[in-house]
Motif scaffolding. Structure first.
Motif, short mmCIF file in Angstrom:
data_model
loop_
_atom_site.label_atom_id
_atom_site.label_comp_id
_atom_site.label_asym_id
_atom_site.label_seq_id
_atom_site.Cartn_x
_atom_site.Cartn_y
_atom_site.Cartn_z
N MET A 1 103.57 -21.79 -25.60
CA MET A 1 103.69 -20.65 -25.54
C MET A 1 106.27 -20.68 -24.78
SD MET A 1 102.19 -18.59 -26.81
CE MET A 1 100.37 -18.50 -27.73
N THR A 2 105.99 -19.85 -25.23
CA THR A 2 107.87 -19.90 -24.35
C THR A 2 107.22 -19.02 -23.18
OG1 THR A 2 108.41 -17.59 -25.37
CG2 THR A 2 108.57 -19.46 -26.75
N GLY A 3 108.73 -19.24 -22.35
CA GLY A 3 109.10 -18.96 -20.80
C GLY A 3 108.44 -17.19 -21.10
N LYS A 4 109.55 -16.58 -21.73
CA LYS A 4 109.14 -14.90 -21.68
C LYS A 4 107.76 -14.47 -22.00
CE LYS A 4 110.89 -15.41 -26.44
NZ LYS A 4 111.89 -14.86 -27.08
N THR A 5 106.62 -15.45 -22.86
CA THR A 5 105.53 -14.52 -23.15
C THR A 5 104.69 -14.90 -22.10
OG1 THR A 5 106.28 -15.08 -25.29
CG2 THR A 5 103.84 -14.66 -24.21
N HIS A 6 104.87 -16.49 -21.02
CA HIS A 6 104.04 -16.87 -19.68
C HIS A 6 104.89 -15.38 -18.30
CE1 HIS A 6 101.62 -20.34 -21.54
NE2 HIS A 6 103.04 -20.93 -21.26
N LEU A 7 106.05 -15.03 -18.47
CA LEU A 7 106.14 -14.04 -17.65
C LEU A 7 105.10 -13.05 -17.79
CD1 LEU A 7 110.08 -15.18 -17.17
CD2 LEU A 7 108.14 -15.14 -15.23
N ILE A 8 105.40 -12.38 -19.45
CA ILE A 8 104.90 -10.76 -19.91
C ILE A 8 103.15 -11.24 -19.45
CG2 ILE A 8 104.22 -9.72 -21.46
CD1 ILE A 8 107.13 -9.27 -20.32
N GLY A 9 103.36 -12.37 -19.79
CA GLY A 9 100.81 -12.41 -19.52
C GLY A 9 100.80 -12.68 -18.48
N GLY A 10 101.49 -13.45 -17.21
CA GLY A 10 101.88 -13.25 -15.54
C GLY A 10 101.30 -11.80 -15.21
N ILE A 11 101.99 -11.35 -15.76
CA ILE A 11 102.28 -9.74 -15.36
C ILE A 11 101.29 -9.02 -15.67
CG2 ILE A 11 103.50 -7.23 -15.30
CD1 ILE A 11 105.30 -8.92 -13.01
N ILE A 12 100.32 -8.75 -16.44
CA ILE A 12 99.67 -8.08 -17.44
C ILE A 12 98.44 -8.55 -16.99
CG2 ILE A 12 97.99 -7.94 -19.33
CD1 ILE A 12 100.56 -8.17 -20.96
N LEU A 35 104.59 -13.83 -10.84
CA LEU A 35 105.56 -14.66 -11.93
C LEU A 35 105.62 -16.19 -11.72
CD1 LEU A 35 108.24 -11.61 -11.94
CD2 LEU A 35 106.53 -12.28 -14.21
N ILE A 36 105.87 -16.56 -10.21
CA ILE A 36 106.44 -17.76 -10.06
C ILE A 36 105.14 -18.69 -11.11
CG2 ILE A 36 106.27 -19.55 -8.61
CD1 ILE A 36 108.10 -16.84 -6.92
N GLY A 37 103.86 -18.19 -10.43
CA GLY A 37 102.45 -18.85 -10.75
C GLY A 37 102.33 -18.81 -12.37
N ALA A 38 102.81 -17.47 -12.84
CA ALA A 38 102.89 -17.76 -14.56
C ALA A 38 104.30 -18.24 -15.30
CB ALA A 38 102.74 -16.60 -15.45
N LEU A 39 104.27 -19.58 -14.10
CA LEU A 39 105.90 -20.30 -14.67
C LEU A 39 105.73 -22.31 -14.49
CD1 LEU A 39 109.63 -18.85 -14.43
CD2 LEU A 39 108.03 -19.01 -16.83
N ALA A 129 92.79 -20.91 -29.90
CA ALA A 129 93.35 -21.30 -30.97
C ALA A 129 94.46 -22.08 -31.54
CB ALA A 129 94.14 -19.23 -30.91
N ARG A 130 95.31 -21.62 -32.38
CA ARG A 130 96.27 -22.80 -32.56
C ARG A 130 97.04 -22.58 -33.42
NH1 ARG A 130 94.10 -28.25 -32.90
NH2 ARG A 130 91.05 -28.20 -32.88
N PHE A 131 98.23 -21.56 -32.12
CA PHE A 131 99.59 -20.59 -32.76
C PHE A 131 100.48 -21.62 -32.39
CE2 PHE A 131 96.90 -16.50 -30.63
CZ PHE A 131 96.12 -16.71 -32.22
N ARG A 132 101.19 -21.56 -32.96
CA ARG A 132 102.60 -22.55 -32.89
C ARG A 132 103.41 -22.07 -31.31
NH1 ARG A 132 102.24 -27.35 -34.89
NH2 ARG A 132 101.34 -26.99 -36.92
N THR A 133 104.19 -22.58 -30.80
CA THR A 133 105.02 -22.01 -29.58
C THR A 133 105.98 -21.66 -30.62
OG1 THR A 133 103.58 -23.89 -27.91
CG2 THR A 133 106.35 -22.79 -27.55
N GLU A 138 103.43 -15.94 -31.74
CA GLU A 138 103.50 -15.50 -30.75
C GLU A 138 104.26 -14.76 -30.26
OE1 GLU A 138 105.69 -17.69 -26.87
OE2 GLU A 138 105.35 -18.98 -28.76
N SER A 139 105.67 -14.12 -31.32
CA SER A 139 107.19 -13.35 -31.79
C SER A 139 105.27 -12.10 -31.02
CB SER A 139 107.33 -12.95 -32.12
OG SER A 139 108.37 -13.97 -32.20
N ILE A 140 104.47 -11.67 -31.98
CA ILE A 140 103.74 -10.96 -32.02
C ILE A 140 102.70 -10.63 -30.89
CG2 ILE A 140 101.66 -9.50 -33.54
CD1 ILE A 140 102.63 -11.01 -35.81
#
Length: 157
Positions: A1-12, A35-39, A129-133, A138-140
């Protein structure tokens, strides 16, 4: 996953834990730590958001362990927990936010093709699962995560 997805995932993840486990007691430090932990698990990748900010440390960790091995394992999670307990015993909110952010990172990376070596040093790769980074899925997922933040914020204020 990309950084922005990790940041949003960490917040959630922090937001959900705050609502359902901590009764909305999370302070700004708790969320910042999330946020830091998510990165931080991607310190092993020199081109990641955190790797570009700390290139010297990232290069060392990458050289020693490679990507998605030690820093994506339960062993690393335990080590971080112990470091927080030893050096910052009074900072429960920061410790929990950081760990929750890391766990969200692990879950999101476990959704990708490469998976993670959760039981490092064992070589088994854990995948949900097997999504592509960076791919369409990932965008969805990122869109769904952003909507989830809004829902949790509005629904539990």
């Amino acid at each position: 996953m990309t950084g922005k997805t990790h940041l949003i995932g960490g917040i959630i993840a922090c937001q959900a834990a705050d609502i359902f486990l901590f009764q909305n007691e999370g302070q700004i430090g708790y969320y910042a730590a999330g946020l830091i932990g998510a990165l931080i698990p991607d310190i092993c990748h020199t081109h990641s958001k955190i790797g570009r900010r700390l290139p010297f440390l990232s290069k060392i960790v990458s050289t020693l362990f490679g990507h998605r091995t030690f820093t994506h394992s339960l062993l690393f999670l335990l080590l971080i927990n112990l470091l927080f307990l030893y050096f910052f015993p009074e900072q429960e909110g920061l410790r929990l936010g950081f760990l929750i952010g890391m766990i969200s990172h692990y879950i999101l990376d476990a959704l990708t093709v490469r998976g993670i070596r959760l039981l490092y040093p064992a070589t088994f790769r854990f995948r949900l699962a097997r999504f592509r980074t960076g791919g369409v899925i990932e965008s969805i997922l990122l869109g769904v995560l952003v909507l989830t933040i809004c829902f949790l914020y509005i629904g539990y204020q």
